[in-house]
Design an enzyme around this catalytic site. Structure first.
Site, short mmCIF file in Angstrom:
data_model
loop_
_atom_site.label_atom_id
_atom_site.label_comp_id
_atom_site.label_asym_id
_atom_site.label_seq_id
_atom_site.Cartn_x
_atom_site.Cartn_y
_atom_site.Cartn_z
CE1 TYR A 95 -4.24 -2.17 5.14
CE2 TYR A 95 -3.21 -0.04 4.74
CZ TYR A 95 -3.86 -1.16 4.27
OH TYR A 95 -4.14 -1.27 2.93
CB SER A 98 -0.86 0.02 1.27
OG SER A 98 -1.39 1.31 1.49
C1 BMA Z 1 -4.97 1.86 1.29
C2 BMA Z 1 -5.96 1.79 2.42
C3 BMA Z 1 -7.04 2.80 2.14
C4 BMA Z 1 -6.45 4.17 1.94
C5 BMA Z 1 -5.37 4.11 0.90
C6 BMA Z 1 -4.68 5.45 0.66
O1 BMA Z 1 -3.95 0.90 1.51
O2 BMA Z 1 -5.33 2.09 3.62
O3 BMA Z 1 -7.96 2.79 3.21
O4 BMA Z 1 -7.46 5.06 1.54
O5 BMA Z 1 -4.41 3.14 1.25
O6 BMA Z 1 -4.13 5.97 1.82
#
Ligand code: BMA
Length: 250
Positions: free
Chosen positions: A143, A130
């Site tokens: 996360y 992410s």
């Molecule tokens: C993703 C999640 C989403 C978030 C996006 C941008 O991995 O965490 O909830 O909107 O990143 O930050």
């Protein structure tokens, strides 16, 4: 993208979201796809093989790899299993931190540990990380840490398994329209404000919208394909420009 006929792919987290979009993309291109997840895809009309798999359990992860390699060695492994819990380090209960780590990151370790010995030379792995591995919102400590782990794991595996001709890359999506993000949007926007929250999050991205899961699947498909044959240990952002933009606007 090269012809995917006869390619054997295993998608952890393929039951929904980016994983499902990736499974569909691979099937459309002729690959044999096994989905390992805790829930089957909602769509029934598809050719994917399916096995129940809780990625917290090493034996279930091994069983998923055995099932996927019954027919042939593995060409492609995708790890797209993820959950999102909110809170600072101080607000996050230890059990919750462990849960997020074990589903988002430790599961990737287990999956790769089982799958790599069963992979063909020339195979490829993509881990779905992410943008939050690089920059983050408030209250996403567990996360963000789990996604950072995936990034480091990607590089470590790329270095260790280059000699096996197995490439390993990560993708870093911005906000994508998936069940996970929809449940976050509901948490922060309420059931009535869900769509509005998604739109608002979309407007934070220079492209002005959230992504479709297929747009991330296309990047994953590219990284797995022979077109990406010299790319390993890399992280690719697909974030609509999110991380290119400073928050301090003129
Ligand atoms: C993703 C999640 C989403 C978030 C996006 C941008 O991995 O965490 O909830 O909107 O990143 O930050």
């Amino acid at each position: 993208m090269q012809n995917s006929l006869n390619k054997n792919a295993l998608v952890f987290g393929g039951g929904s979201g980016i994983g499902w979009a990736t499974a569909r993309t691979m099937m459309d291109r002729g690959a044999t796809v096994t989905i390992a997840d805790v829930r089957r895809p909602a769509e029934h009309n598809h050719a994917a093989r399916y096995i129940d798999c809780d990625v917290r359990e090493a034996e279930q992860v091994c069983a998923a790899v055995r099932y996927a390699t019954e027919l042939a060695p593995l060409d492609w492994l995708i790890y797209s299993t993820g959950i999102q819990h909110y809170g600072s380090v101080v607000e996050t209960p230890v059990e919750e931190y462990d849960l997020v780590q074990s589903i988002n990151a430790r599961g990737a370790f287990l999956a790769c540990r089982s799958a790599i010995p069963q992979m063909r030379k020339g195979g490829a792995i993509v881990l779905v990380s992410s943008v939050q591995a690089l920059a983050c919102q408030e209250g996403v400590a567990a996360y963000a840490a789990s996604k950072g782990t995936l990034e480091a794991l990607t590089r470590a595996m790329a270095v260790d398994h280059a000699k096996d001709n197995i490439r390993v890359n990560a993708v870093l999506p911005g906000t994508v329209d998936t069940p996970m993000v929809r449940s976050s949007a509901e948490k922060f926007g309420g059931a009535d404000g869900l769509e509005q929250k998604l739109q608002q999050w979309g407007e934070n991205h220079p492209l002005g919208r959230v992504a479709h899961a297929d747009e991330i699947a296309n990047l994953i498909a590219f990284l797995l394909s022979d077109k990406a044959s010299f790319i390993t240990g890399a992280s690719y952002r697909a974030d609509g420009g999110l991380l290119a933009q400073l928050a301090v606007r003129l």
